[in-house]
Design an enzyme around this catalytic site. Structure first.
Site, PDB file in Angstrom:
ATOM      1  N   GLU A 199       7.786  -6.508   1.287  1.00 11.29           N
ATOM      2  CA  GLU A 199       6.583  -6.250   1.993  1.00 11.29           C
ATOM      3  C   GLU A 199       5.684  -7.346   1.870  1.00 11.29           C
ATOM      4  OE1 GLU A 199       5.161  -4.798   4.476  1.00 11.29           O
ATOM      5  OE2 GLU A 199       6.122  -3.059   4.741  1.00 11.29           O
ATOM      6  N   LYS A 215       0.838  -1.271   0.025  1.00  8.82           N
ATOM      7  CA  LYS A 215      -0.124   0.118   0.060  1.00  8.82           C
ATOM      8  C   LYS A 215       0.910   1.180   0.101  1.00  8.82           C
ATOM      9  CE  LYS A 215      -3.824   1.963   2.573  1.00  8.82           C
ATOM     10  NZ  LYS A 215      -4.797   1.864   3.381  1.00  8.82           N
ATOM     11  N   SER A 269     -10.405   5.171  -4.946  1.00  8.35           N
ATOM     12  CA  SER A 269     -11.204   6.361  -5.257  1.00  8.35           C
ATOM     13  C   SER A 269     -10.857   7.444  -6.100  1.00  8.35           C
ATOM     14  CB  SER A 269     -11.664   7.098  -3.690  1.00  8.35           C
ATOM     15  OG  SER A 269     -10.515   7.311  -3.181  1.00  8.35           O
ATOM     16  N   LYS A 281      -1.985  -1.388  -4.054  1.00  6.03           N
ATOM     17  CA  LYS A 281      -3.129  -0.413  -3.983  1.00  6.03           C
ATOM     18  C   LYS A 281      -2.119   0.916  -3.820  1.00  6.03           C
ATOM     19  CE  LYS A 281      -6.112   1.358  -0.502  1.00  6.03           C
ATOM     20  NZ  LYS A 281      -6.952   1.296   0.603  1.00  6.03           N
ATOM     21  N   LYS A 331       0.922   9.779   5.792  1.00 10.97           N
ATOM     22  CA  LYS A 331       1.222   8.331   6.283  1.00 10.97           C
ATOM     23  C   LYS A 331       2.404   7.697   5.801  1.00 10.97           C
ATOM     24  CE  LYS A 331      -3.874   7.528   6.508  1.00 10.97           C
ATOM     25  NZ  LYS A 331      -5.045   6.597   6.426  1.00 10.97           N
ATOM     26  N   ARG A 389     -11.328   9.791   1.522  1.00 11.58           N
ATOM     27  CA  ARG A 389     -11.510  10.269   3.014  1.00 11.58           C
ATOM     28  C   ARG A 389     -12.681  11.084   3.051  1.00 11.58           C
ATOM     29  NH1 ARG A 389      -4.892  11.039   2.894  1.00 11.58           N
ATOM     30  NH2 ARG A 389      -4.386   8.701   3.156  1.00 11.58           N
ATOM     31  N   TYR A 421     -14.901   0.212  -7.468  1.00  9.07           N
ATOM     32  CA  TYR A 421     -16.113   1.074  -7.185  1.00  9.07           C
ATOM     33  C   TYR A 421     -17.196   0.745  -8.528  1.00  9.07           C
ATOM     34  CZ  TYR A 421     -13.634   2.824  -3.362  1.00  9.07           C
ATOM     35  OH  TYR A 421     -13.051   3.073  -2.257  1.00  9.07           O
TER      36      TYR A 421
END
Ligand code: PBG
Length: 343
Positions: free
Chosen positions: A252, A213, A293, A267, A236, A223, A332
Site C-alpha cells: 500500500e 490504515k 482515539s 494508523k 470497513k 466515531r 490528542y
C-alpha cells in the site's frame, strides 16, 4: 553450612568473566549520563494535533469517550489553533462532526466549498497563518451510512469515490489546507488527488497518505466524536487493511508513494509499531503515526482509575513512536505534551 544458603556452583564464573568487563549499567548510573546517551527524544516539533469541529458559535462540547477532548465551533477552533501555535505545535488536523440533516448516501456535502472543514480552514488560516493545516479528506463524516465511500448495493464503489475525494481535496486546498490527508483507502486516490491538485494550481499542497490504515476497533471513540457511531452498517474490511497483515502494508505504501504521496501515515499507532519500522526502513520517507482515539481513551481511562500514571504513559507511548522511526505523531495529547515539554 545452612542448606538454604545459595552456593555458587563449582567453577561458576564471576560477573566480569561473563560480561567481559562490559557493564551496560555504567551509562545508566546518573541522570546526566542517561541524558547524554539518550537515543530518541520527543519534541514539540513532532506533534500534530487532531481537533474536532462542530457547527454554531462558542461551542465546546465534551466527548464522553474522550475525556478532555471537545467538539469545537469554528471560533473556538481558531482559539485552539492560536494556543497550539503559541505552544510551538507545527500543525493541526481537522475532523468535522456534520449535522445529521446534511448527511446523505453519497456524502455530497463534502463538495460544499463552505462546509465545516473548509470554513474552519479559512478562519484558522486568516487568524493563525503560520500553523500547518492538515485536512482529512474522506466521506465518512458526510455519509448517512458512516462509510468512507459511496455505497451502492452494499458495495463501496471505488472509482466514483476517488473522483469525489479528489474534487473535495481541491476545495480543501482552495480553502487554504497545506496538507491533504486522504483516509479512505480507495485504490488510486493518491494519484487522482495529485492530478486534481496540480491541474488547479495547487502543486505546493502536500499529500499525507493514510497509506496503511488498518481495520481496527481502536477507532471507537472517534466515531462518537464525529457522530458516525450507530450509523455504520457493517465494517470497513473491504477497504481498510486486515490487521493481520504486514506485507500488504508495504505494498500500500509503495503504491501511494508511486502515485505521489509526500508523507506516509500508519494508523492506529502503538499496536502497529512494527509497520512503522518496516516502512521507514523500506522507503526512508517522512513517516507519521496516528495515535488514535482508542489509544488515547485507554490511557485516560486507566489514569482516571489510578491504575497508571497517565502523563508518564502518555510520554512513554509517544517516545515509542520516535524509536520505531516516526518523524511525527498525530495525537490528542499534543497540547498537554507541548506544555510539559515547554517545562
Ligand atoms: C475515517 C477516519 C477514522 C479515523 C479518522 N478518520 C476511522 C474510522 O472512523 O473508521 C479515526 C481516528 C481516531 O480513532 O482517532 N476516515
Amino acid at each position: 553450612m545452612n542448606k538454604f544458603t545459595p552456593t555458587k556452583p563449582a567453577g561458576a564464573r564471576n560477573v566480569d568473566e561473563i560480561t567481559g568487563s562490559r557493564r551496560l549499567r555504567r551509562m545508566r548510573k546518573a541522570d546526566w549520563s542517561r541524558r547524554l546517551v539518550q537515543e530518541n527524544r520527543l519534541t514539540v516539533d513532532d506533534l500534530i494535533w487532531p481537533i474536532f469541529l462542530t457547527g454554531g458559535t462558542n461551542v465546546r462540547e465534551p466527548i464522553d469517550a474522550m475525556p478532555d477532548v471537545f467538539r469545537l465551533s469554528v471560533d473556538q477552533a481558531v482559539r485552539e489553533a492560536e494556543r497550539a501555535a503559541k505552544l510551538g505545535i507545527p500543525a493541526i488536523a481537522t475532523f468535522p462532526n456534520i449535522e445529521a440533516g446534511r448527511k446523505d448516501e453519497a456524502g455530497s456535502h463534502i463538495l460544499d466549498p463552505d462546509n465545516l472543514i473548509n470554513a474552519a480552514t479559512r478562519a484558522i488560516k486568516a487568524a493563525v497563518p503560520h500553523i500547518g493545516i492538515i485536512t482529512d479528506v474522506a466521506l465518512d463524516p458526510f455519509t448517512s451510512h458512516g462509510h468512507d465511500g459511496i455505497l451502492r448495493d452494499g458495495i463501496i464503489v471505488n472509482d466514483e469515490t476517488v473522483e469525489q475525494v479528489a474534487a473535495a481535496a481541491v476545495l480543501q486546498a482552495a480553502a487554504g489546507a497545506d496538507i491533504i490527508a486522504p483516509s479512505d483507502m480507495m485504490d488510486g486516490r493518491i494519484g487522482a488527488i495529485r492530478d486534481a491538485l496540480d491541474a488547479n494550481g495547487f502543486q505546493d499542497v502536500a499529500i499525507m497518505s493514510y497509506a496503511t490504515k488498518f481495520a481496527s476497533a481502536f477507532y471507537g471513540p472517534y466515531r462518537e466524536a464525529i457522530g458516525t457511531q450507530g450509523l455504520l452498517k457493517g465494517d470497513k474490511k473491504t477497504y481498510y487493511i486486515d490487521h493481520a497483515n504486514s506485507d500488504e502494508a508495504v505494498r500500500e505504501a509503495e503504491q501511494d508513494l508511486a502515485e505521489g504521496a509526500d508523507m506516509l501515515m500508519v494508523k492506529p499507532g502503538l499496536p502497529y509499531l512494527d509497520i512503522i519500522r518496516r516502512l521507514k526502513d523500506e522507503f526512508a520517507m517522512p513517516t507519521f503515526a496516528y495515535q488514535v482515539s482508542g489509544e488515547y481513551s485507554m490511557i485516560k481511562a486507566a489514569a482516571a482509575n489510578g491504575w497508571i500514571d497517565g502523563e508518564k504513559v502518555m510520554l512513554e507511548s509517544l517516545l515509542a513512536f520516535k524509536r520505531a522511526g516516526c518523524d511525527g505523531i498525530l495525537t490528542y495529547f499534543a497540547p498537554r505534551v507541548a506544555e510539559i515539554l515547554k517545562g
